[in-house]
Motif scaffolding. Structure first.
Motif, PDB file in Angstrom:
ATOM      1  N   GLY A 165      24.994  53.436  24.061  1.00 37.56           N
ATOM      2  CA  GLY A 165      24.886  53.631  25.502  1.00 37.56           C
ATOM      3  C   GLY A 165      26.147  53.348  26.292  1.00 37.56           C
ATOM      4  O   GLY A 165      26.120  53.411  27.523  1.00 37.56           O
ATOM      5  N   LEU A 166      27.249  53.049  25.620  1.00 44.47           N
ATOM      6  CA  LEU A 166      28.486  52.746  26.315  1.00 44.47           C
ATOM      7  C   LEU A 166      29.355  54.000  26.416  1.00 44.47           C
ATOM      8  O   LEU A 166      29.313  54.872  25.544  1.00 44.47           O
ATOM      9  N   ASP A 167      30.149  54.074  27.485  1.00 42.74           N
ATOM     10  CA  ASP A 167      31.041  55.213  27.629  1.00 42.74           C
ATOM     11  C   ASP A 167      32.188  55.095  26.623  1.00 42.74           C
ATOM     12  O   ASP A 167      32.481  54.000  26.112  1.00 42.74           O
ATOM     13  N   PRO A 168      32.839  56.224  26.297  1.00 42.22           N
ATOM     14  CA  PRO A 168      33.873  56.222  25.250  1.00 42.22           C
ATOM     15  C   PRO A 168      35.004  55.229  25.482  1.00 42.22           C
ATOM     16  O   PRO A 168      35.492  54.611  24.530  1.00 42.22           O
ATOM     17  N   VAL A 169      35.425  55.065  26.741  1.00 38.05           N
ATOM     18  CA  VAL A 169      36.531  54.151  27.036  1.00 38.05           C
ATOM     19  C   VAL A 169      36.139  52.719  26.710  1.00 38.05           C
ATOM     20  O   VAL A 169      36.892  51.980  26.065  1.00 38.05           O
ATOM     21  N   LEU A 170      34.953  52.316  27.124  1.00 36.54           N
ATOM     22  CA  LEU A 170      34.511  50.944  26.858  1.00 36.54           C
ATOM     23  C   LEU A 170      34.277  50.714  25.374  1.00 36.54           C
ATOM     24  O   LEU A 170      34.549  49.638  24.853  1.00 36.54           O
ATOM     25  N   ARG A 171      33.802  51.746  24.682  1.00 38.06           N
ATOM     26  CA  ARG A 171      33.626  51.611  23.236  1.00 38.06           C
ATOM     27  C   ARG A 171      34.957  51.290  22.565  1.00 38.06           C
ATOM     28  O   ARG A 171      35.031  50.414  21.703  1.00 38.06           O
ATOM     29  N   VAL A 172      36.005  51.993  22.963  1.00 36.88           N
ATOM     30  CA  VAL A 172      37.331  51.737  22.392  1.00 36.88           C
ATOM     31  C   VAL A 172      37.778  50.317  22.704  1.00 36.88           C
ATOM     32  O   VAL A 172      38.301  49.604  21.834  1.00 36.88           O
ATOM     33  N   GLU A 173      37.569  49.888  23.955  1.00 36.44           N
ATOM     34  CA  GLU A 173      37.982  48.546  24.367  1.00 36.44           C
ATOM     35  C   GLU A 173      37.229  47.471  23.587  1.00 36.44           C
ATOM     36  O   GLU A 173      37.815  46.450  23.185  1.00 36.44           O
ATOM     37  N   LEU A 174      35.933  47.688  23.338  1.00 36.23           N
ATOM     38  CA  LEU A 174      35.156  46.707  22.591  1.00 36.23           C
ATOM     39  C   LEU A 174      35.632  46.617  21.144  1.00 36.23           C
ATOM     40  O   LEU A 174      35.752  45.522  20.592  1.00 36.23           O
ATOM     41  N   TRP A 175      35.924  47.760  20.528  1.00 34.82           N
ATOM     42  CA  TRP A 175      36.425  47.724  19.152  1.00 34.82           C
ATOM     43  C   TRP A 175      37.784  47.036  19.082  1.00 34.82           C
ATOM     44  O   TRP A 175      38.086  46.344  18.096  1.00 34.82           O
ATOM     45  N   GLU A 176      38.596  47.187  20.121  1.00 32.89           N
ATOM     46  CA  GLU A 176      39.871  46.461  20.166  1.00 32.89           C
ATOM     47  C   GLU A 176      39.620  44.962  20.252  1.00 32.89           C
ATOM     48  O   GLU A 176      40.317  44.164  19.616  1.00 32.89           O
ATOM     49  N   ARG A 177      38.602  44.583  21.033  1.00 35.16           N
ATOM     50  CA  ARG A 177      38.236  43.169  21.142  1.00 35.16           C
ATOM     51  C   ARG A 177      37.735  42.647  19.790  1.00 35.16           C
ATOM     52  O   ARG A 177      38.093  41.540  19.362  1.00 35.16           O
ATOM     53  N   PHE A 178      36.923  43.450  19.109  1.00 33.60           N
ATOM     54  CA  PHE A 178      36.433  43.043  17.790  1.00 33.60           C
ATOM     55  C   PHE A 178      37.598  42.851  16.818  1.00 33.60           C
ATOM     56  O   PHE A 178      37.607  41.900  16.018  1.00 33.60           O
ATOM     57  N   ALA A 179      38.583  43.743  16.881  1.00 29.88           N
ATOM     58  CA  ALA A 179      39.753  43.633  15.998  1.00 29.88           C
ATOM     59  C   ALA A 179      40.525  42.350  16.282  1.00 29.88           C
ATOM     60  O   ALA A 179      41.004  41.681  15.358  1.00 29.88           O
ATOM     61  N   ASP A 180      40.649  41.993  17.566  1.00 28.89           N
ATOM     62  CA  ASP A 180      41.324  40.742  17.928  1.00 28.89           C
ATOM     63  C   ASP A 180      40.590  39.540  17.343  1.00 28.89           C
ATOM     64  O   ASP A 180      41.210  38.594  16.839  1.00 28.89           O
ATOM     65  N   LEU A 181      39.253  39.576  17.421  1.00 33.31           N
ATOM     66  CA  LEU A 181      38.450  38.477  16.875  1.00 33.31           C
ATOM     67  C   LEU A 181      38.644  38.356  15.370  1.00 33.31           C
ATOM     68  O   LEU A 181      38.787  37.249  14.836  1.00 33.31           O
ATOM     69  N   ALA A 182      38.671  39.490  14.672  1.00 33.64           N
ATOM     70  CA  ALA A 182      38.865  39.461  13.226  1.00 33.64           C
ATOM     71  C   ALA A 182      40.235  38.901  12.872  1.00 33.64           C
ATOM     72  O   ALA A 182      40.379  38.120  11.924  1.00 33.64           O
ATOM     73  N   ARG A 183      41.240  39.289  13.643  1.00 32.19           N
ATOM     74  CA  ARG A 183      42.593  38.779  13.383  1.00 32.19           C
ATOM     75  C   ARG A 183      42.669  37.273  13.587  1.00 32.19           C
ATOM     76  O   ARG A 183      43.482  36.588  12.955  1.00 32.19           O
ATOM     77  N   SER A 184      41.814  36.739  14.459  1.00 30.34           N
ATOM     78  CA  SER A 184      41.797  35.296  14.705  1.00 30.34           C
ATOM     79  C   SER A 184      40.981  34.551  13.658  1.00 30.34           C
ATOM     80  O   SER A 184      40.919  33.321  13.683  1.00 30.34           O
ATOM     81  N   GLY A 185      40.332  35.299  12.736  1.00 33.40           N
ATOM     82  CA  GLY A 185      39.582  34.659  11.672  1.00 33.40           C
ATOM     83  C   GLY A 185      38.081  34.778  11.764  1.00 33.40           C
ATOM     84  O   GLY A 185      37.358  34.328  10.866  1.00 33.40           O
ATOM     85  N   THR A 186      37.569  35.386  12.833  1.00 30.81           N
ATOM     86  CA  THR A 186      36.130  35.581  12.971  1.00 30.81           C
ATOM     87  C   THR A 186      35.661  36.671  12.008  1.00 30.81           C
ATOM     88  O   THR A 186      36.334  37.675  11.816  1.00 30.81           O
TER      89      THR A 186
END
Length: 248
Positions: A165-186
């Motif tokens: 249900g999210l627009d394409p721009v926000l989907r990209v931003e959320l995946w970028e946030r997820f990538a940041d979390l993974a890089r931090s060890g999450t």
């Protein structure tokens, strides 16, 4: 703060069976999820993704098998502050503002106002911070749920179709946030039935009808099926997989 990432699996599942009524929902699953990575849990609706996630967070009754998270049995008291779970249906208080919702969960973990603001900003809701959740759209309420999980800074984050249900721009931003979390060890386990999101994941767990079809990287899936598009690759995997069995 960056977490220490080990080679020990963050999630270790052995022989997991779940039966609901007379129907076997999960069929003797064996799989591991690497620490400090994004693992995609993919498959059509009704294939058992949500049931598997509930077993990982300890809210699903299992018939047999073992699920360990960060070395402890799923659902253990020791995991309550270390595992975050975002369900498909938003879990928010409609009469509270966005900020108040996140503050409530943040207070359980001793988080500051800055932590709360950062979580709200991470899901793109800063401009709606003072709006009550009841006045938001369904997709926005889902983002509030995500912020409530993010504010706790869990070691393992389980996300059940967070981009629906999210627009394409926000989907990209959320995946970028997820990538940041993974890089931090999450460690993130993210379910989806949209195969074009699979390229954001380091590894894929592919399911159908409660069976594990394969666990491999996006590039390995392409190489195995000789299909460039991941949606085509998944369909080819289904066609070539033995019924009720994992493809080698």
């Amino acid at each position: 703060m960056r977490r220490t990432v080990t080679t020990t699996p963050a999630i270790d599942i052995r022989g997991l069976r779940v039966i609901r009524g007379k129907h076997e929902v999960l069929h003797s699953l064996d799989l591991q999820v690497s620490a400090g990575s994004i693992t995609g849990l993919l498959g059509p609706s009704g294939c058992g993704k949500t049931t598997l996630m509930r077993a990982i967070v300890g809210t699903q009754i299992v018939e047999s098998g073992e699920v360990r998270v960060l070395g402890d049995l799923a659902g253990s008291v020791a995991l309550r502050r270390r595992v975050g779970y975002v369900t498909q249906s938003p879990s928010v208080y409609g009469d509270l503002t966005v900020t108040r919702n996140v503050q409530y969960f943040g207070a359980l973990y001793g988080k500051s106002g800055a932590d709360v603001a950062a979580a709200v900003d991470a899901v793109g809701l800063s401009r709606y911070a003072d709006r009550t959740a009841a006045d938001l759209s369904g997709g926005q309420r889902g983002r509030v749920s995500l912020a409530c999980a993010l504010v706790a800074s869990p070691d393992v984050l389980i996300l059940d179709e967070p981009t629906v249900g999210l627009d394409p721009v926000l989907r990209v931003e959320l995946w970028e946030r997820f990538a940041d979390l993974a890089r931090s060890g999450t460690t993130l386990l993210v379910s989806s039935h949209v195969m074009d999101e699979a390229d954001h994941c380091a590894e894929l767990i592919l399911m159908r009808d409660g069976h594990l079809l394969a666990q491999l990287t996006p590039d390995e899936l392409r190489a195995k099926t000789r299909c460039e598009r991941l949606e085509d690759a998944f369909l080819e995997l289904i066609r070539t997989s033995p019924v009720g069995g994992e493809i080698s």
